[in-house]
Write a protein that holds these residues in place. Structure first.
Motif, PDB file in Angstrom:
ATOM      1  N   PRO A  85       1.721  13.265   5.071  1.00  0.00           N
ATOM      2  CA  PRO A  85       2.493  13.019   3.847  1.00  0.00           C
ATOM      3  C   PRO A  85       3.762  12.193   4.054  1.00  0.00           C
ATOM      4  O   PRO A  85       4.253  11.581   3.101  1.00  0.00           O
ATOM      5  N   ASP A  86       4.310  12.112   5.264  1.00  0.00           N
ATOM      6  CA  ASP A  86       5.574  11.387   5.457  1.00  0.00           C
ATOM      7  C   ASP A  86       5.389   9.953   5.937  1.00  0.00           C
ATOM      8  O   ASP A  86       6.352   9.242   6.153  1.00  0.00           O
ATOM      9  N   GLY A  87       4.131   9.544   6.137  1.00  0.00           N
ATOM     10  CA  GLY A  87       3.901   8.242   6.745  1.00  0.00           C
ATOM     11  C   GLY A  87       3.954   7.079   5.768  1.00  0.00           C
ATOM     12  O   GLY A  87       4.103   5.945   6.158  1.00  0.00           O
ATOM     13  N   GLY A  88       3.795   7.363   4.466  1.00  0.00           N
ATOM     14  CA  GLY A  88       3.758   6.288   3.482  1.00  0.00           C
ATOM     15  C   GLY A  88       2.554   5.380   3.708  1.00  0.00           C
ATOM     16  O   GLY A  88       2.668   4.163   3.644  1.00  0.00           O
ATOM     17  N   CYS A  89       1.383   5.984   3.958  1.00  0.00           N
ATOM     18  CA  CYS A  89       0.188   5.197   4.277  1.00  0.00           C
ATOM     19  C   CYS A  89      -0.283   4.409   3.061  1.00  0.00           C
ATOM     20  O   CYS A  89      -0.525   4.963   1.993  1.00  0.00           O
ATOM     21  N   ALA A  90      -0.439   3.092   3.251  1.00  0.00           N
ATOM     22  CA  ALA A  90      -0.820   2.219   2.134  1.00  0.00           C
ATOM     23  C   ALA A  90      -2.279   2.398   1.748  1.00  0.00           C
ATOM     24  O   ALA A  90      -2.672   2.027   0.659  1.00  0.00           O
ATOM     25  N   LEU A 113       0.086   0.317   7.096  1.00  0.00           N
ATOM     26  CA  LEU A 113       1.474   0.169   6.664  1.00  0.00           C
ATOM     27  C   LEU A 113       1.632  -0.981   5.685  1.00  0.00           C
ATOM     28  O   LEU A 113       2.715  -1.244   5.189  1.00  0.00           O
ATOM     29  N   SER A 114       0.575  -1.697   5.394  1.00  0.00           N
ATOM     30  CA  SER A 114       0.653  -2.810   4.463  1.00  0.00           C
ATOM     31  C   SER A 114      -0.712  -2.987   3.840  1.00  0.00           C
ATOM     32  O   SER A 114      -1.723  -2.758   4.481  1.00  0.00           O
ATOM     33  N   SER A 115      -0.726  -3.392   2.587  1.00  0.00           N
ATOM     34  CA  SER A 115      -2.030  -3.507   1.943  1.00  0.00           C
ATOM     35  C   SER A 115      -2.350  -4.944   1.595  1.00  0.00           C
ATOM     36  O   SER A 115      -3.306  -5.220   0.912  1.00  0.00           O
ATOM     37  N   GLY A 116      -1.533  -5.900   2.074  1.00  0.00           N
ATOM     38  CA  GLY A 116      -1.790  -7.296   1.750  1.00  0.00           C
ATOM     39  C   GLY A 116      -2.991  -7.830   2.509  1.00  0.00           C
ATOM     40  O   GLY A 116      -3.179  -7.504   3.684  1.00  0.00           O
ATOM     41  N   SER A 144       7.213   3.965  11.227  1.00  0.00           N
ATOM     42  CA  SER A 144       7.983   2.731  11.148  1.00  0.00           C
ATOM     43  C   SER A 144       8.616   2.340  12.480  1.00  0.00           C
ATOM     44  O   SER A 144       8.950   1.179  12.678  1.00  0.00           O
ATOM     45  N   THR A 145       8.807   3.306  13.353  1.00  0.00           N
ATOM     46  CA  THR A 145       9.505   2.989  14.598  1.00  0.00           C
ATOM     47  C   THR A 145       8.560   2.414  15.648  1.00  0.00           C
ATOM     48  O   THR A 145       9.005   1.941  16.684  1.00  0.00           O
ATOM     49  N   LEU A 153      -3.950   5.301   1.640  1.00  0.00           N
ATOM     50  CA  LEU A 153      -4.218   6.708   1.354  1.00  0.00           C
ATOM     51  C   LEU A 153      -5.364   6.868   0.356  1.00  0.00           C
ATOM     52  O   LEU A 153      -6.159   7.804   0.453  1.00  0.00           O
ATOM     53  N   GLY A 154      -5.448   5.935  -0.594  1.00  0.00           N
ATOM     54  CA  GLY A 154      -6.494   6.003  -1.620  1.00  0.00           C
ATOM     55  C   GLY A 154      -7.886   6.069  -1.016  1.00  0.00           C
ATOM     56  O   GLY A 154      -8.793   6.665  -1.592  1.00  0.00           O
TER      57      GLY A 154
END
Lengths: 332, 564
Positions: free
Chosen positions: B123-128, B43-46, B184-185, B130-131
């Motif tokens: 597709p709905d997860g917004g995976c950071a 969920l984050s790529s930092g 997100s939940t 994914l690449g």
């Protein structure tokens, strides 16, 4: 200024509704301001991520929706879903931070203790320091005590906290090694040892904030004392040979009016946190939360925090009005 | 007497080497001044998020300090020799180490691995990340210890999925309810993932602090040496360096990037030391090959429709590069944590071109080249050609080192007769992807711009693929696209396609070097300046730190010990 606030009207139901409408306007203005500002919540994402992945992340956060829908959703979450959640009823998706994907109010609740400990502590200590300083200085204006207190107040007021904070760290943290320079938010205050540890880590940030707050407050009180001393009734009281203690009390009661305004209107600032001091000592309270959220363009967090601060300011204005009536019955 | 002295000396030498038992070394204090926001790297790529999470959750394989792949949860690294990679490069088979357990005591199975891929590819997860799962057709788990990845097309470098701190394995039982839009939940799951790493979470306070304890089910019963860990956030890089090098309150501080002389004086206090490692992060000047003139209509400004009136000439770009003193830039900005470079791909060795021709500054040569290109000095000292002044707008993000660089570069360019206007943009705007903002680095409404970029892992193919013709940003693509220079070279595109079909590190390295050279020393489209290393600090009381630029810096925290 306080006079005007009071003259504007009583504290009836009309005022309350007016203030609630004001809050709604505040929220709308804040939303539009943040919306209009440039910046992207995914601006901190590494460049190694492809644009498609960014788009998906944006959609998952609901950022692809038009602005008015997002605003309405935020209002619904703030005024309907969140209150119901605290009552134990699940009414839908809670307000979620873009950065951490955690519920905004849970994060705020997590940050509140250290903010109250440190910033609130700094405020109380500042007020406690300012009262005697202002009294002493205002009692005999121009005397050496006045000059000493004025000097100290000006120093506290004009030295920026990023200087005093770093200076204290250098002296007591690096050279002497007496006090911790990093505030431990995971510390559980249990028993005397925990309390001593908590006190030790609070000393430096609280001292920095107290010096700053005392500078401002003592100046206000001194000015009010000087003004009160020139009043006819004080001259009469002195001429009649009343004891100093009694005269001081008469002066103080009147001189406290502007001080109450400053203290009450400054209270929301306690919740707003002390951005710089929190950063220097890594207190990570509400101030650091807000600045971090602004930097990350974390819209739900920024919006909710600024709205809460706005609400607190409106509330503290109401409290200041009420205090006025109590301190000065003529205004009732 | 002498014997006693010798024995005690021997003991001091041997003590740190003695094999400690789990938890024997007590508390470890780590400082990440940018505090972790979440422990779920999907969920984050930092780096601030994924490095602390690497203490808890692990991938099948990681990268060591040399950039080589080594097994973590996998029994061995798949290869053509051991049958792990099929001959057509489309199937990769991983085998798990037998007997692995999650920190809650349940067994780790191939179902967890398959679930992780499905979780990120939803597709709905917004995976950071994914690449890292790109090109995967499906993942199968034929038996509890075997995972088979089927790619849609040949995959010469399969070490992205389940490799490195960016793609750790999640526990299916914990995250099953967090697929897609529900991601997100799942605050509790994202903040307290159950893992296989040396530590497990006891408390997570977002953007503030994280506390951990030794994982009782870690696969090596003697590790980790530390019983508890605190990862604290807040403050800035200088404060973090102070806390380790001067006050000694912390054992390890991440990213202590402060002015080189300040870092040196802090290190002189003798409480700790600074460690660096070089990866692929390169500070560079990028040339705009399209015309960013504000006189053009907004839909045509900075698009390939209008070639740049000055920078389309390769000789001008070369002259601008020759006028730079990269060694000075590196010393001023980064000291021992920087190296002057001419390469876009500076590492790993097999992919790095032997391209050092740009290091020596050559202002005379630059001026001669500009003369040759027809730009002659005007009355005010600024060169001109056909009535046009040689004037450039140079933009970058707000950052003290970048502003120093801008000033230096402006001076050098003025010396060869180029007039330079500087522009500074707030980082969140500059690096943002807001299509409506004219100030992003992608829109590139300037002639030259400066920033740093790197690539994930050790294979530069996706990184070099940014420069193909079809990736040029334009209004048709809502100003998205990674080819910010609007570079378009059919030969480059052809060679890149060849890289996509080539396997074997040596052969890939040869092609990658050619591509790197086309962009840098041959084309002068990208003008690399400084290869920037990672820099962190650890106290003398902490042993076992091996700095790694290819994976999480905390990659071997299981081996860290209290040095006595």
């Amino acid at each position: 200024m306080g006079q005007r606030i009071v003259e504007r009207g009583g504290l009836g139901a009309g005022t309350l509704i007016g203030r609630l409408a004001l809050l709604l306007v505040i929220s709308g203005v804040i939303f539009l301001l943040i919306e209009a500002a440039p910046g992207d919540p995914l601006g901190q994402v590494p460049l190694t991520l492809s644009p498609e992945v960014r788009d998906r992340m944006r959609a998952a956060l609901g950022m692809d929706q038009p602005w008015h829908l997002r605003y309405l959703l935020w209002l619904k979450q703030l005024f309907w879903i969140e209150p119901l959640h605290w009552l134990g009823i699940d009414a839908g998706q809670r307000l979620i931070s873009y950065q951490s994907r955690a519920p905004v109010f849970d994060v705020i609740a997590e940050r509140l203790p250290q903010t109250l400990w440190v910033v609130g502590g700094g405020y109380l200590a500042g007020a406690a320091l300012a009262l005697p300083m202002g009294l002493i200085a205002g009692w005999r204006p121009g005397g050496w005590l006045d000059r000493a207190c004025t000097g100290l107040a000006m120093l506290g007021w004009s030295l920026p906290t990023f200087l005093t904070g770093v200076l204290l760290v250098l002296i007591f943290g690096v050279w002497l090694g007496w006090l911790p320079s990093v505030y431990d938010t995971t510390l559980r205050v249990q028993g005397w040892e925990g309390l001593a540890q908590q006190a030790r880590q609070m000393v430096m940030p609280v001292a920095v904030l107290a010096l700053y707050n005392a500078g401002q407050l003592s100046r206000v009180l001194r000015a009010a004392m000087v003004q009160a001393a020139a009043q006819d009734y004080i001259r009469t009281a002195r001429a009649k040979g009343m004891p100093t203690r009694v005269v001081l009390w008469h002066m103080l009661r009147n001189a406290l009016l502007p001080v109450v305004t400053v203290v009450a209107l400054g209270l929301p600032g306690v919740f707003g946190g002390a951005i710089i001091t929190e950063q220097v000592f890594r207190v990570n309270g509400l101030g650091q939360l807000l600045i971090g959220a602004v930097q990350a363009n974390d819209l739900p967090m920024v919006l909710t925090l600024t709205f809460l601060f706005g609400a607190l300011i409106v509330l503290c204005n109401l409290v200041a009005d009420a205090l006025y009536r109590w301190l000065d019955p003529r205004l009732g | 007497m002498r014997n006693v002295a010798m024995i005690s000396a021997l003991c001091t030498v041997l003590a740190p080497m003695a094999h400690a038992e789990r938890g024997a070394d007590g508390q470890l204090n780590i400082l990440y001044w940018q505090a972790p926001s979440t422990l779920n790297p999907y969920l984050s790529s930092g780096t601030k998020d994924l490095e602390p999470s690497s203490l808890v959750i692990e991938p099948l394989a990681g990268f060591d300090e040399k950039g080589d792949v080594f097994p973590r949860l996998a029994a061995e690294i798949p290869s053509a020799e051991n049958g792990g990679i099929s001959a057509d490069l489309k199937t990769v088979t991983w085998r798990l180490k037998p007997g692995l357990k999650w920190s809650d005591g349940t067994p780790v199975t191939s179902e967890d691995v398959k679930f992780t891929a499905d979780y990120c590819m939803n597709p709905d997860g917004g995976c950071a990340q994914l690449g890292r799962y790109e090109g995967i057709d499906r993942v199968e788990a034929p038996d509890p210890l075997t995972v088979v990845i089927h790619y849609a097309a040949p995959r010469p470098n399969p070490f992205t999925a389940f490799t490195g701190a960016q793609s750790p394995i999640l526990q299916k039982a914990q995250f099953a309810g967090c697929m897609g839009a529900a991601a997100s939940t799942c605050t509790d799951q994202n903040f307290r993932p159950i893992g296989t790493g040396p530590f497990r979470v006891t408390e997570f306070r977002t953007n503030d602090a994280l506390t951990l304890e030794a994982n009782p089910n870690y696969r090596d019963p003697a590790k980790p040496a530390f019983a508890t860990v605190t990862v604290k956030g807040g403050g800035d890089a200088a404060g973090a360096a102070t806390a380790v090098l001067e006050t000694g309150e912390f054992d390890y501080a991440w990213n202590t990037q402060v002015p080189p002389d300040l870092l040196k004086s802090m290190e002189a206090a003798g409480k700790g030391r600074v460690v660096t490692a070089f990866g692929t992060l390169v500070e560079r000047v990028e040339m705009n090959l399209s015309d960013p003139s504000p006189d053009l209509p907004e839909t045509e400004r900075a698009t390939i429709k209008h070639p740049h009136p000055i920078l389309s000439d390769e000789r001008v770009r070369r002259a601008l590069s020759m006028a730079l003193d990269r060694q000075l830039l590196s010393d001023v900005g980064y000291g021992p944590t920087g190296r002057a470079t001419c390469n876009l791909v500076p590492a790993p060795e097999v992919f790095a071109s032997d391209n050092t021709g740009c290091i020596a500054q050559d202002s005379e040569g630059a001026m001669a080249l500009l003369d040759q290109a027809g730009w002659v000095p005007g009355t005010d000292g600024v060169r001109e050609k056909d009535g046009r002044k040689l004037h450039l707008l140079f933009q970058t993000s707000a950052n003290p080192i970048r502003q120093d660089y801008q000033a230096l570069i402006k001076q050098w360019w003025q010396n060869i007769g180029v007039s330079v206007e500087l522009k500074v943009v707030e980082p969140a705007v500059f690096f943002g992807a807001d299509a409506n903002s004219p100030d992003t680095f992608i829109r590139f409404n300037a002639d030259v711009e400066m920033f740093a970029n790197n690539f994930d892992g050790t294979d530069p193919e996706p990184y070099l693929a940014r420069y193909t013709c079809d990736k040029a940003p334009s209004p048709d693509t809502q100003w998205q696209g990674e080819n910010i220079n609007r570079y378009c070279n059919a030969e480059f595109d052809k060679l890149l396609a060849e890289l996509g079909r080539t396997s074997g590190v040596q052969a890939r390295g040869a092609i990658a070097k050619k591509l790197n050279d086309m962009l840098t020393k041959d084309g002068m489209v990208v003008v690399p300046l400084v290869d920037r290393g990672r820099v962190s600090a650890h106290s003398n009381a902490l042993g076992g730190v091996v700095m790694n630029a290819w994976d999480s810096e905390l990659w071997n925290a299981a081996d860290w010990v209290r040095a006595r």
